[in-house]
Write a protein that holds these residues in place. Structure first.
Motif, mmCIF file in Angstrom:
data_model
loop_
_atom_site.group_PDB
_atom_site.id
_atom_site.type_symbol
_atom_site.label_atom_id
_atom_site.label_comp_id
_atom_site.label_asym_id
_atom_site.label_seq_id
_atom_site.Cartn_x
_atom_site.Cartn_y
_atom_site.Cartn_z
ATOM 1 N N GLU A 114 0.828 -1.204 0.000
ATOM 2 C CA GLU A 114 0.000 0.000 0.000
ATOM 3 C C GLU A 114 0.861 1.252 0.000
ATOM 4 O OE1 GLU A 114 -2.468 -0.460 3.431
ATOM 5 O OE2 GLU A 114 -3.755 -1.966 2.481
ATOM 6 N N VAL A 115 1.914 1.247 0.822
ATOM 7 C CA VAL A 115 2.807 2.405 0.895
ATOM 8 C C VAL A 115 3.531 2.601 -0.432
ATOM 9 C CG1 VAL A 115 4.916 3.279 1.993
ATOM 10 C CG2 VAL A 115 3.092 2.284 3.388
ATOM 11 N N SER A 116 4.013 1.508 -1.025
ATOM 12 C CA SER A 116 4.737 1.630 -2.285
ATOM 13 C C SER A 116 3.812 2.127 -3.403
ATOM 14 C CB SER A 116 5.395 0.313 -2.670
ATOM 15 O OG SER A 116 4.420 -0.672 -2.913
ATOM 16 N N GLU A 117 2.541 1.695 -3.404
ATOM 17 C CA GLU A 117 1.590 2.180 -4.412
ATOM 18 C C GLU A 117 1.346 3.673 -4.236
ATOM 19 O OE1 GLU A 117 -1.957 -0.182 -4.233
ATOM 20 O OE2 GLU A 117 -0.934 -1.989 -4.906
ATOM 21 N N LYS A 118 1.247 4.131 -2.988
ATOM 22 C CA LYS A 118 1.062 5.553 -2.737
ATOM 23 C C LYS A 118 2.274 6.355 -3.195
ATOM 24 C CE LYS A 118 -2.094 5.088 1.184
ATOM 25 N NZ LYS A 118 -2.266 5.233 2.635
ATOM 26 N N MET A 119 3.454 5.818 -2.959
ATOM 27 C CA MET A 119 4.681 6.509 -3.379
ATOM 28 C C MET A 119 4.758 6.595 -4.908
ATOM 29 S SD MET A 119 7.457 5.115 -0.630
ATOM 30 C CE MET A 119 8.798 6.037 -1.295
ATOM 31 N N LEU A 120 4.368 5.517 -5.581
ATOM 32 C CA LEU A 120 4.387 5.532 -7.045
ATOM 33 C C LEU A 120 3.397 6.561 -7.598
ATOM 34 C CD1 LEU A 120 4.672 1.728 -7.911
ATOM 35 C CD2 LEU A 120 6.374 3.518 -8.303
ATOM 36 N N LYS A 121 2.241 6.692 -6.946
ATOM 37 C CA LYS A 121 1.268 7.683 -7.392
ATOM 38 C C LYS A 121 1.798 9.098 -7.195
ATOM 39 C CE LYS A 121 -2.899 4.919 -6.690
ATOM 40 N NZ LYS A 121 -4.132 4.750 -5.921
#
Length: 124
Positions: A114-121
């Protein structure tokens, strides 16, 4: 009505299961039918039926110490069964701990995803 015991072998595992088979005539279709009830596994050594476990219990041992007493097995074999039963219970405890750790790790991996997806966004 006729009741008999049916033995069925699992071809993949080689485990033999026992069923109670009851024949009866279907009153609507007038054809013979069969009702099977699961009795349990068949011990490969003693050929005795090991009853199915009660719902919710964890009865996975093939031969318990009390069953070995009932069979009047030699003391050496009874001791081996007791040792194996103890080893099995220790392994089950270890397995339960590993499963708990696995669940914790799965939660951490989910959070990391979840954190990595937020960072990618944010980076896009």
């Amino acid at each position: 009505m006729m009741v008999s015991t049916v033995y069925q072998t699992n071809k993949k595992t080689g485990v033999v299961h026992a069923y109670s088979s009851e024949s009866y005539r279907d009153p609507v279709t007038k054809k013979p039918r069969t009702r099977r009830t699961y009795l349990g596994r068949v011990d490969p050594v003693t050929k005795m039926i090991i009853p199915k476990a009660a719902p919710g219990s964890r009865n996975r041992t093939k031969l318990s110490v009390t069953q070995s007493d009932e069979l009047k097995l030699p003391p050496e074999i009874s001791e081996l069964i007791a040792e194996q039963t103890k080893a099995i219970s220790e392994m089950r405890e270890e397995l339960d701990l590993l499963k708990a750790k696995n669940r914790e790790m799965a939660v951490l991996v989910k959070k990391l995803n979840e954190v990595s997806e937020k960072m990618l966004k944010v980076l896009d």
